[in-house]
Write a protein that holds these residues in place. Structure first.
Motif, short mmCIF file in Angstrom:
data_model
loop_
_atom_site.label_atom_id
_atom_site.label_comp_id
_atom_site.label_asym_id
_atom_site.label_seq_id
_atom_site.Cartn_x
_atom_site.Cartn_y
_atom_site.Cartn_z
N GLY A 177 23.85 41.37 40.91
CA GLY A 177 24.66 41.58 42.10
C GLY A 177 26.14 41.37 41.90
O GLY A 177 26.92 41.48 42.86
N GLN A 178 26.56 41.08 40.66
CA GLN A 178 27.99 40.88 40.40
C GLN A 178 28.71 42.23 40.45
O GLN A 178 28.10 43.28 40.28
N ARG A 179 29.99 42.21 40.72
CA ARG A 179 30.78 43.43 40.79
C ARG A 179 30.80 44.15 39.43
O ARG A 179 31.12 43.52 38.42
N PRO A 180 30.45 45.44 39.41
CA PRO A 180 30.38 46.13 38.11
C PRO A 180 31.70 46.17 37.36
O PRO A 180 31.72 46.01 36.14
N ARG A 181 32.80 46.38 38.08
CA ARG A 181 34.09 46.42 37.38
C ARG A 181 34.43 45.07 36.77
O ARG A 181 35.04 44.98 35.71
N TYR A 182 34.02 44.01 37.44
CA TYR A 182 34.27 42.68 36.91
C TYR A 182 33.47 42.46 35.63
O TYR A 182 34.00 41.97 34.62
N ILE A 183 32.17 42.80 35.66
CA ILE A 183 31.34 42.63 34.47
C ILE A 183 31.91 43.42 33.30
O ILE A 183 32.04 42.91 32.19
N GLU A 184 32.24 44.68 33.57
CA GLU A 184 32.79 45.52 32.51
C GLU A 184 34.08 44.93 31.95
O GLU A 184 34.29 44.87 30.72
N GLN A 185 34.94 44.48 32.84
CA GLN A 185 36.22 43.90 32.42
C GLN A 185 36.01 42.65 31.56
O GLN A 185 36.70 42.44 30.56
N GLN A 186 35.04 41.83 31.94
CA GLN A 186 34.78 40.61 31.17
C GLN A 186 34.22 40.93 29.79
O GLN A 186 34.57 40.29 28.80
N LEU A 187 33.35 41.94 29.71
CA LEU A 187 32.82 42.34 28.40
C LEU A 187 33.95 42.79 27.48
O LEU A 187 33.97 42.46 26.29
N VAL A 188 34.90 43.51 28.04
CA VAL A 188 36.06 43.95 27.25
C VAL A 188 36.89 42.74 26.84
O VAL A 188 37.34 42.64 25.69
N SER A 189 37.07 41.78 27.75
CA SER A 189 37.89 40.60 27.43
C SER A 189 37.22 39.72 26.37
O SER A 189 37.90 39.09 25.57
N ASP B 72 37.87 41.54 23.14
CA ASP B 72 39.29 41.42 22.77
C ASP B 72 39.72 39.98 22.53
O ASP B 72 40.87 39.73 22.15
N HIS B 73 38.81 39.03 22.80
CA HIS B 73 39.08 37.59 22.63
C HIS B 73 40.17 37.09 23.60
O HIS B 73 40.83 36.09 23.31
N THR B 74 40.32 37.77 24.74
CA THR B 74 41.27 37.28 25.74
C THR B 74 40.63 36.27 26.68
O THR B 74 41.33 35.53 27.35
N HIS C 133 41.83 30.98 29.14
CA HIS C 133 42.25 32.24 29.74
C HIS C 133 41.08 33.13 30.11
O HIS C 133 39.96 32.95 29.64
N GLY C 134 41.38 34.11 30.92
CA GLY C 134 40.44 35.16 31.29
C GLY C 134 41.16 36.48 31.29
O GLY C 134 42.33 36.57 30.91
#
Length: 200
Positions: A52-64, A67-69, A170-171
């Motif tokens: 139920g988490q926001r899809p854009r958030y999940i995708e963004q976190q996977l990228v981060s 990227d080690h951000t 960081h996030g």
């Protein structure tokens, strides 16, 4: 009519992606996630709930992670490697898949702290110049776009995440969370995390 056709095409592509993942629940990508996040994606400590988490958030976190951000200790230990070889399409497909799973509230906070936590969430802490969480995360902590859903996340995860922001980890989004979290006292963090764990 053209706009309707475009919307239908988008919905169809999302359905295909979700169906493909759902039909291969034992695929490596899903299995790698569910080892820590649970078969129904309701999370295990310290891994958060993804259902139920926001899809854009999940995708963004996977990228981060890739990227080690996002650099908290558990991110470094587990998620940097887990996300390292995900293609952009795989990250999107996983995000859509988990966002569509039924979510349940953790209900694991301290109920006595709920009123104080709700006040912080809805009103902020004006005397300390701390903004209300509702301004970004929504009236029911449902999130929007890349801003995450907080409702129903586990108390231990929320508490840990707020502490990490305050400690300088960081996030993907750098503002305003580090500033806000650094201003919260330990008692305020515990109250806020308790309240959110019960929000449906």
């Amino acid at each position: 009519m053209k706009h309707i056709n475009i919307k239908v095409a988008i919905l169809a592509s999302v359905f295909v992606a979700v169906s493909a993942l759902a039909g291969h629940a034992e695929s490596n990508a899903i299995r790698n996630c569910t080892w820590c996040h649970g078969g129904s994606a309701q999370g295990y400590t310290p891994a958060p709930r993804l259902a139920g988490q926001r899809p854009r958030y999940i995708e963004q976190q996977l990228v981060s992670f890739a990227d080690h951000t996002r650099d908290s200790p558990f991110s470094r230990l587990y998620m940097w490697g887990a996300a390292a070889n995900l293609s952009p399409q795989a990250a999107r497909d996983l995000a859509v898949y988990f966002s569509r799973l039924p979510r349940r509230a953790a209900d694991d906070g301290d109920r006595e702290l709920v009123p104080r936590g709700e006040a912080i969430y809805q009103l902020g802490v004006p005397e300390a110049n701390i903004a209300a969480c509702v301004a970004c995360h929504g009236p029911n902590a449902e999130g929007v776009g890349a801003i995450p859903r907080l409702s129903g996340l586990a108390y231990t995860y929320l508490k840990s995440r707020l502490q990490q922001w305050g400690q300088g980890y960081h996030g993907a989004l750098q503002f305003p969370m580090p500033h806000i979290a650094a201003q919260l006292s330990r008692d305020q963090v515990e109250a806020l995390a308790s309240y959110l764990s019960f929000v449906k």
